[in-house]
Design an enzyme around this catalytic site. Structure first.
Site, PDB file in Angstrom:
ATOM      1  N   CYS A 116     109.265   2.743  68.966  1.00  0.00           N
ATOM      2  CA  CYS A 116     108.352   2.887  67.827  1.00  0.00           C
ATOM      3  C   CYS A 116     107.735   1.531  67.466  1.00  0.00           C
ATOM      4  O   CYS A 116     106.921   1.008  68.212  1.00  0.00           O
ATOM      5  CB  CYS A 116     109.074   3.558  66.647  1.00  0.00           C
ATOM      6  SG  CYS A 116     107.921   4.331  65.490  1.00  0.00           S
ATOM      7  N   HIS A 222     111.300   8.312  68.582  1.00  0.00           N
ATOM      8  CA  HIS A 222     112.657   7.807  68.322  1.00  0.00           C
ATOM      9  C   HIS A 222     113.649   8.482  69.265  1.00  0.00           C
ATOM     10  O   HIS A 222     114.339   9.429  68.903  1.00  0.00           O
ATOM     11  CB  HIS A 222     113.024   8.001  66.848  1.00  0.00           C
ATOM     12  CG  HIS A 222     112.400   6.974  65.965  1.00  0.00           C
ATOM     13  ND1 HIS A 222     112.963   5.734  65.765  1.00  0.00           N
ATOM     14  CD2 HIS A 222     111.231   6.968  65.287  1.00  0.00           C
ATOM     15  CE1 HIS A 222     112.184   5.006  64.978  1.00  0.00           C
ATOM     16  NE2 HIS A 222     111.116   5.734  64.680  1.00  0.00           N
ATOM     17  N   GLU A 224     116.422   7.437  70.258  1.00  0.00           N
ATOM     18  CA  GLU A 224     117.831   7.279  69.834  1.00  0.00           C
ATOM     19  C   GLU A 224     118.309   8.461  68.991  1.00  0.00           C
ATOM     20  O   GLU A 224     119.493   8.757  68.964  1.00  0.00           O
ATOM     21  CB  GLU A 224     117.999   5.952  69.069  1.00  0.00           C
ATOM     22  CG  GLU A 224     117.574   5.936  67.609  1.00  0.00           C
ATOM     23  CD  GLU A 224     116.061   5.900  67.388  1.00  0.00           C
ATOM     24  OE1 GLU A 224     115.311   5.884  68.383  1.00  0.00           O
ATOM     25  OE2 GLU A 224     115.624   5.894  66.213  1.00  0.00           O
TER      26      GLU A 224
END
Ligand code: MN
Length: 254
Positions: A116, A222, A224
């Site tokens: 990001c 994102h 993660e």
């Protein structure tokens, strides 16, 4: 020895929700980044954004790889622009630490994974620019890139461009991703290529034009936060940690 992956962190005001009084400022990194690195076999080290270049020069020597986390907008002065009305909050200490750190990581050829804001920083550090605000600056047909649904939930698709290393890592041509950004890449930096785009044409992933020269991967989503819902997102962390391991071995041999 497992590779040591530095993870950039933010500064965040916190309040005691019961007493409703300010608790002060805290160094904060989302546990999802830390766990993503650990699950891939790396040792995560959270890097507080203090001390600017001086700290960056000291900590870079201990790192085998760098993970640039998401967060606040980068001060547009770093790419030669004055702030647009739609620019979000910026954190000067964070920019003043991460930009020199990133420049050093590039010079030392550390494998760098940008998520990001991290992908946007990578583009700026290599000479590119950003849209300060996609909804007001991209024009017609821009998608909703700032979802209001939970982070594990994908909301738009990205198409992986032919021959991209990203396609190899993710093992697919179309990826469903979450979206929490209002900025995006405007002028792409030399040395980077776009590896995925959303249907409106926004660059959603980048990588080094020559990956044999240096390992650079950036994603606008994102990853993660999606590892639980989509195990292939974890492969991004595995590829980064593997590259950091190879970097550490080359350095030890030199
Ligand atoms: Mn998006």
């Amino acid at each position: 020895m497992p590779p040591i992956i530095g993870i950039t962190a933010t500064l965040k005001e916190d309040v005691d929700s019961v007493a409703e009084r300010p608790l002060g400022r805290f160094v904060r990194a989302d546990l999802d980044y830390v766990e993503g690195v650990a699950a891939a076999g790396g040792v995560p080290v959270v890097l507080p954004p203090v001390g600017g270049r001086r700290t960056a020069e000291a900590v870079i020597r201990g790192l085998d790889g760098l993970l640039l986390s998401g967060g606040s907008d980068l001060d547009p002065g770093y790419y030669g622009e004055e702030p647009a009305p739609e620019l979000g909050p910026t954190i000067p200490e964070r920019d003043a630490f991460e930009m020199p750190l990133l420049a050093l990581a590039l010079r030392h050829k550390l494998p760098i994974f940008g998520i990001c804001r991290g992908m946007q920083l990578l583009n700026v550090a290599l000479g590119g620019t950003l849209y300060q605000d996609l909804p007001s600056q991209w024009g017609r047909g821009v998608l909703k890139h700032r979802q209001e649904t939970p982070k594990w939930q994908p909301t738009h698709e990205v198409e992986v461009l032919g021959g991209a290393y990203l396609g190899e890592i993710m093992d697919r041509d179309v990826i469903k991703v979450n979206s929490y950004h209002h900025q995006g890449i405007k002028d792409l930096a030399g040395g980077l290529v776009v590896s995925a785009r959303s249907a409106d044409g926004v660059a959603e992933a980048v990588e080094a034009g020559d990956l044999s020269e240096r390992w650079l991967v950036g994603v606008q989503w994102h990853a993660e936060a999606m590892r639980g819902a989509d195990p292939r997102q974890g492969a991004l962390f595995e590829a980064h940690v593997s590259a950091a391991e190879r970097h550490a071995m080359r350095r030890a041999a030199a």
